[in-house]
Design a protein around this motif. Structure first.
Motif, PDB file in Angstrom:
ATOM      1  N   GLU A 458      16.550 -30.901  -2.172  1.00  0.00           N
ATOM      2  CA  GLU A 458      15.750 -31.882  -2.821  1.00  0.00           C
ATOM      3  C   GLU A 458      15.262 -31.332  -3.903  1.00  0.00           C
ATOM      4  O   GLU A 458      14.607 -32.090  -4.836  1.00  0.00           O
ATOM      5  N   CYS A 459      14.861 -30.116  -4.147  1.00  0.00           N
ATOM      6  CA  CYS A 459      14.376 -29.490  -5.328  1.00  0.00           C
ATOM      7  C   CYS A 459      15.264 -29.319  -6.530  1.00  0.00           C
ATOM      8  O   CYS A 459      16.406 -28.530  -6.385  1.00  0.00           O
ATOM      9  N   LYS A 460      14.776 -30.019  -7.400  1.00  0.00           N
ATOM     10  CA  LYS A 460      16.070 -29.921  -8.483  1.00  0.00           C
ATOM     11  C   LYS A 460      15.654 -29.113  -9.759  1.00  0.00           C
ATOM     12  O   LYS A 460      16.346 -29.053 -10.440  1.00  0.00           O
ATOM     13  N   THR A 461      14.227 -28.576  -9.418  1.00  0.00           N
ATOM     14  CA  THR A 461      14.090 -27.647 -10.797  1.00  0.00           C
ATOM     15  C   THR A 461      13.408 -26.423 -10.240  1.00  0.00           C
ATOM     16  O   THR A 461      13.137 -26.303  -9.086  1.00  0.00           O
ATOM     17  N   LEU A 462      13.422 -25.366 -11.125  1.00  0.00           N
ATOM     18  CA  LEU A 462      12.735 -24.289 -10.536  1.00  0.00           C
ATOM     19  C   LEU A 462      11.541 -24.532 -10.420  1.00  0.00           C
ATOM     20  O   LEU A 462      10.902 -23.851  -9.289  1.00  0.00           O
ATOM     21  N   GLY A 463      10.582 -25.175 -10.863  1.00  0.00           N
ATOM     22  CA  GLY A 463       9.360 -25.433 -10.556  1.00  0.00           C
ATOM     23  C   GLY A 463       9.068 -26.165  -9.172  1.00  0.00           C
ATOM     24  O   GLY A 463       8.092 -25.791  -8.451  1.00  0.00           O
ATOM     25  N   GLU A 464       9.918 -27.020  -8.958  1.00  0.00           N
ATOM     26  CA  GLU A 464       9.733 -27.789  -7.642  1.00  0.00           C
ATOM     27  C   GLU A 464      10.156 -26.543  -6.483  1.00  0.00           C
ATOM     28  O   GLU A 464       9.677 -26.649  -5.385  1.00  0.00           O
ATOM     29  N   LEU A 465      11.206 -25.739  -6.794  1.00  0.00           N
ATOM     30  CA  LEU A 465      11.426 -24.764  -5.660  1.00  0.00           C
ATOM     31  C   LEU A 465      10.303 -23.683  -5.450  1.00  0.00           C
ATOM     32  O   LEU A 465       9.914 -23.303  -4.463  1.00  0.00           O
ATOM     33  N   THR A 466       9.581 -23.178  -6.548  1.00  0.00           N
ATOM     34  CA  THR A 466       8.557 -22.419  -6.503  1.00  0.00           C
ATOM     35  C   THR A 466       7.311 -23.384  -5.491  1.00  0.00           C
ATOM     36  O   THR A 466       6.688 -22.556  -4.960  1.00  0.00           O
ATOM     37  N   ALA A 467       7.176 -24.622  -6.013  1.00  0.00           N
ATOM     38  CA  ALA A 467       6.052 -25.425  -5.146  1.00  0.00           C
ATOM     39  C   ALA A 467       6.427 -25.208  -3.869  1.00  0.00           C
ATOM     40  O   ALA A 467       5.360 -25.141  -2.766  1.00  0.00           O
ATOM     41  N   LEU A 468       7.741 -25.447  -3.341  1.00  0.00           N
ATOM     42  CA  LEU A 468       8.223 -25.456  -2.008  1.00  0.00           C
ATOM     43  C   LEU A 468       7.943 -24.167  -1.265  1.00  0.00           C
ATOM     44  O   LEU A 468       7.540 -23.865  -0.067  1.00  0.00           O
ATOM     45  N   GLY A 469       8.244 -22.983  -2.159  1.00  0.00           N
ATOM     46  CA  GLY A 469       7.921 -21.515  -1.430  1.00  0.00           C
ATOM     47  C   GLY A 469       6.315 -21.452  -1.422  1.00  0.00           C
ATOM     48  O   GLY A 469       5.987 -20.818  -0.277  1.00  0.00           O
ATOM     49  N   VAL A 470       5.413 -22.137  -2.106  1.00  0.00           N
ATOM     50  CA  VAL A 470       4.101 -22.102  -2.086  1.00  0.00           C
ATOM     51  C   VAL A 470       3.563 -22.961  -0.551  1.00  0.00           C
ATOM     52  O   VAL A 470       2.612 -22.512   0.232  1.00  0.00           O
ATOM     53  N   ARG A 471       4.344 -23.937  -0.422  1.00  0.00           N
ATOM     54  CA  ARG A 471       3.917 -24.836   0.621  1.00  0.00           C
ATOM     55  C   ARG A 471       4.554 -24.082   1.936  1.00  0.00           C
ATOM     56  O   ARG A 471       3.642 -24.321   3.100  1.00  0.00           O
ATOM     57  N   ARG A 472       5.302 -23.351   2.042  1.00  0.00           N
ATOM     58  CA  ARG A 472       5.772 -22.608   2.999  1.00  0.00           C
ATOM     59  C   ARG A 472       5.117 -21.263   3.324  1.00  0.00           C
ATOM     60  O   ARG A 472       5.142 -20.762   4.546  1.00  0.00           O
ATOM     61  N   GLY A 473       4.297 -20.961   2.566  1.00  0.00           N
ATOM     62  CA  GLY A 473       3.484 -19.805   2.532  1.00  0.00           C
ATOM     63  C   GLY A 473       4.309 -18.464   2.333  1.00  0.00           C
ATOM     64  O   GLY A 473       3.854 -17.464   2.925  1.00  0.00           O
ATOM     65  N   TYR A 474       5.136 -18.654   1.422  1.00  0.00           N
ATOM     66  CA  TYR A 474       5.998 -17.329   1.034  1.00  0.00           C
ATOM     67  C   TYR A 474       5.007 -16.348   0.253  1.00  0.00           C
ATOM     68  O   TYR A 474       4.030 -16.624  -0.269  1.00  0.00           O
ATOM     69  N   LYS A 475       5.196 -14.917   0.480  1.00  0.00           N
ATOM     70  CA  LYS A 475       4.384 -13.984  -0.285  1.00  0.00           C
ATOM     71  C   LYS A 475       4.686 -14.100  -1.635  1.00  0.00           C
ATOM     72  O   LYS A 475       3.815 -13.832  -2.426  1.00  0.00           O
ATOM     73  N   SER A 476       6.054 -14.453  -1.933  1.00  0.00           N
ATOM     74  CA  SER A 476       6.528 -14.188  -3.428  1.00  0.00           C
ATOM     75  C   SER A 476       7.099 -15.572  -3.778  1.00  0.00           C
ATOM     76  O   SER A 476       8.351 -15.404  -3.928  1.00  0.00           O
ATOM     77  N   PRO A 477       6.591 -16.712  -3.890  1.00  0.00           N
ATOM     78  CA  PRO A 477       7.175 -17.726  -4.096  1.00  0.00           C
ATOM     79  C   PRO A 477       8.153 -17.910  -5.417  1.00  0.00           C
ATOM     80  O   PRO A 477       9.062 -18.731  -5.467  1.00  0.00           O
ATOM     81  N   GLN A 478       7.341 -17.382  -6.223  1.00  0.00           N
ATOM     82  CA  GLN A 478       8.151 -17.443  -7.928  1.00  0.00           C
ATOM     83  C   GLN A 478       9.432 -16.597  -7.745  1.00  0.00           C
ATOM     84  O   GLN A 478      10.659 -16.791  -7.935  1.00  0.00           O
ATOM     85  N   GLN A 479       9.654 -15.294  -6.909  1.00  0.00           N
ATOM     86  CA  GLN A 479      10.722 -14.448  -7.060  1.00  0.00           C
ATOM     87  C   GLN A 479      11.684 -15.324  -6.066  1.00  0.00           C
ATOM     88  O   GLN A 479      12.771 -15.210  -6.264  1.00  0.00           O
ATOM     89  N   TRP A 480      11.119 -15.864  -4.821  1.00  0.00           N
ATOM     90  CA  TRP A 480      12.016 -16.725  -3.926  1.00  0.00           C
ATOM     91  C   TRP A 480      13.013 -17.602  -4.675  1.00  0.00           C
ATOM     92  O   TRP A 480      13.916 -17.964  -4.527  1.00  0.00           O
ATOM     93  N   ALA A 481      12.041 -18.446  -5.518  1.00  0.00           N
ATOM     94  CA  ALA A 481      12.473 -19.583  -6.083  1.00  0.00           C
ATOM     95  C   ALA A 481      13.479 -18.923  -7.204  1.00  0.00           C
ATOM     96  O   ALA A 481      14.583 -19.609  -7.385  1.00  0.00           O
ATOM     97  N   TYR A 482      13.067 -18.096  -7.819  1.00  0.00           N
ATOM     98  CA  TYR A 482      13.975 -17.748  -8.705  1.00  0.00           C
ATOM     99  C   TYR A 482      15.347 -17.104  -8.198  1.00  0.00           C
ATOM    100  O   TYR A 482      16.607 -17.223  -8.975  1.00  0.00           O
TER     101      TYR A 482
END
Length: 496
Positions: A458-482
């Motif tokens: 459901e995440c259509k942009t890189l920003g939405e993926l980064t926000a999902l990583g933050v909600r999940r509590g990932y240590k590096s949400p930006q790297q995961w999303a990228y």
């Protein structure tokens, strides 16, 4: 007549099944689809990597490709990264009726054969004595960046190169895009389990040695320091205790840190009346075969080993009879996701009514997660993480039942699904949908994974993926999303 692939909705024309003097190479639907996809890529590319989980049938794909190439008069090399894997590969090709020679220490060369099974350590010194290959198949190709491997690949730029790996990533996190042009990913381990191609399993983690302060060497824990922490009578005694409670009588393979540690494991079990033996790469070949065949016949309940039953090892081929491993005792802490996945894969070969048992006495499941956790594989590799765990951006770590030591997914249910003991609910660090309880069962693992996939899709942009990583509590949400975003871009069809 084209048919639908069992993995996706595509219509594929199945390759003809090659037959020789041995048994037929019979491919599953998803293997046929992978070959069709690879053929399409190889119209313009010469270096293709097949990614498929341990037990998914990479060897069957390779045997089919070899049979097809032989029928066209081509020269083929199959390259193994360890000398002791040559015999198993040779036995597999004999089973399929494929004549071949062997390029490895201790074997006579027969350069008349169009197929050669090669040990990389021997091949790199003899390759100029052989007819140049049309096709090179690289087993466990995540080792290809090593100097000897790279030298062989560089010497044959006009050959087709096909890599095989369950975990196409190096210990340093770097990718394989310098060595392969395209990657063909097969179905996930979760899908293979759901469709009966791999067994379901239970994971117990009674605890392992304290690895704080252990020196790192070449991307993994120092062997000498790890052995000092792991080779303790109490820890080995715990292995026997928990094996007796959770896996008594099951055909078992144990992984030790070094030879002394593995010998101590075997001796501890044997002293308790459990037929156990130790094997490693230095064990006499005849003794090794004898022990493996005794294991296959049920005369030995367990085999303890050091770096033998890992990558590329075909137990059934060595035993010359059908044999499955029902339990794995992992007593060797590792930072290598590949090593962890290979060990777990030993117990996942399916059999009627089989439930595999993985006894984690090394803490590796805390470092790397469950075997069937969703992982995004790309040729560009993964980011290196300071904490050392390969699963830092994965789901939260499971809870260990204090009674039976079953690993239970977070958020935990009120009682252990295996033994019924009460589980204390852990504080929630991130939001979790109400009513979403996680147990170790396959159905619940699937529900959690499906939800994660839906959220991600459901995440259509890189920003939405980064926000999902933050909600999940990932240590590096930006790297995961990228990483996820790059994987999506790589899978998009080229625009004409």
């Amino acid at each position: 007549m084209p048919k639908a692939c069992g993995h996706c909705a595509a219509r594929i024309a199945p390759p003809e099944i090659s037959r020789g003097d041995g048994m037929a190479v019979i491919l599953r639907d998803y293997q046929e689809e992978m070959i069709v996809r690879a053929r399409e890529k190889m119209r313009t590319k010469r270096r293709i990597l097949y990614q498929l989980p341990t037990g998914g049938g990479k060897t069957a794909i390779a045997a089919f490709m070899i049979s097809e190439a032989v029928a066209k008069g081509k020269v083929i090399w199959f390259i193994c990264h360890r000398n002791e894997l040559v015999a198993g590969t040779s036995a597999t090709l004999r089973k399929y009726g494929v004549p071949h020679g062997i390029i490895a220490a201790g074997y006579p060369m027969d350069i008349r054969q169009s197929v050669q099974v090669c040990s990389i350590d021997t091949l790199k010194n003899r390759m100029h004595q052989l007819p140049p290959p049309d096709l090179i198949i690289w087993d466990e190709c995540h080792h290809v960046a090593a100097a000897g491997w790279a030298r062989v690949m560089e010497n044959y730029p006009k050959s087709y190169h096909v890599g095989l790996s369950a975990t196409p990533i190096r210990l340093d996190g770097k990718g394989l895009d310098e060595h392969f042009d395209e990657m063909i990913c097969g179905p996930s381990m979760e899908w293979l389990m759901e469709h009966g191609h791999l067994a379901q399993y239970l994971l117990f983690s009674p605890g392992g040695p304290d690895m704080k302060g252990v020196r790192k060497a070449m991307g993994d824990f120092s062997k000498s320091q790890t052995a000092e922490r792991a080779d303790k009578p109490k820890l080995i005694g715990d292995m026997l205790k928990h094996w007796t409670a959770q896996a008594f009588g099951k055909r078992t393979v144990a992984f030790g840190v070094n030879r002394a540690h593995s010998v101590h494991i075997a001796e501890t079990f044997a002293a308790a009346g459990i037929p156990f033996a130790h094997l490693d790469g230095d064990t006499d070949k005849a003794e090794r075969v004898k022990a493996i065949q005794a294991f296959a016949r049920g005369e030995l309940v367990g085999l303890s080993n050091v770096a033998l039953f890992g990558e590329g090892f075909d137990l059934a081929a060595i035993a010359q009879m059908d044999v499955t491993i029902d339990c794995v005792i992992d007593a060797a802490p590792t930072m290598s996701l590949s090593s962890y996945m290979q060990r777990g894969g030993r117990m996942l070969r399916p059999a009627p009514n089989k439930i595999g048992v993985y006894l984690d006495h090394a803490g590796n499941s805390d470092r790397h997660g469950y075997f069937e956790d969703e992982r995004e594989w790309t040729l560009s590799g993964m980011e290196r993480r300071g904490g050392g765990g390969a699963n830092d951006n994965g789901p939260p770590p499971p809870k260990t039942c204090g009674n039976c030591f079953l690993q239970v997914r977070q958020p935990v249910p009120p009682a252990c699904p295996h033994c019924g003991a009460e589980l204390r609910q852990a504080p929630k660090a991130i939001e979790v949908e109400a009513g979403e309880l996680r147990e170790i069962s396959a159905d619940d693992r699937k529900r959690q994974r499906d939800q994660n996939k839906r959220e991600q899709s459901e995440c259509k942009t890189l920003g939405e993926l980064t926000a999902l990583g933050v909600r999940r509590g990932y240590k590096s949400p930006q790297q995961w999303a990228y990483k996820i975003w790059c994987s999506r871009m790589a899978r998009r069809p080229a625009v004409a």
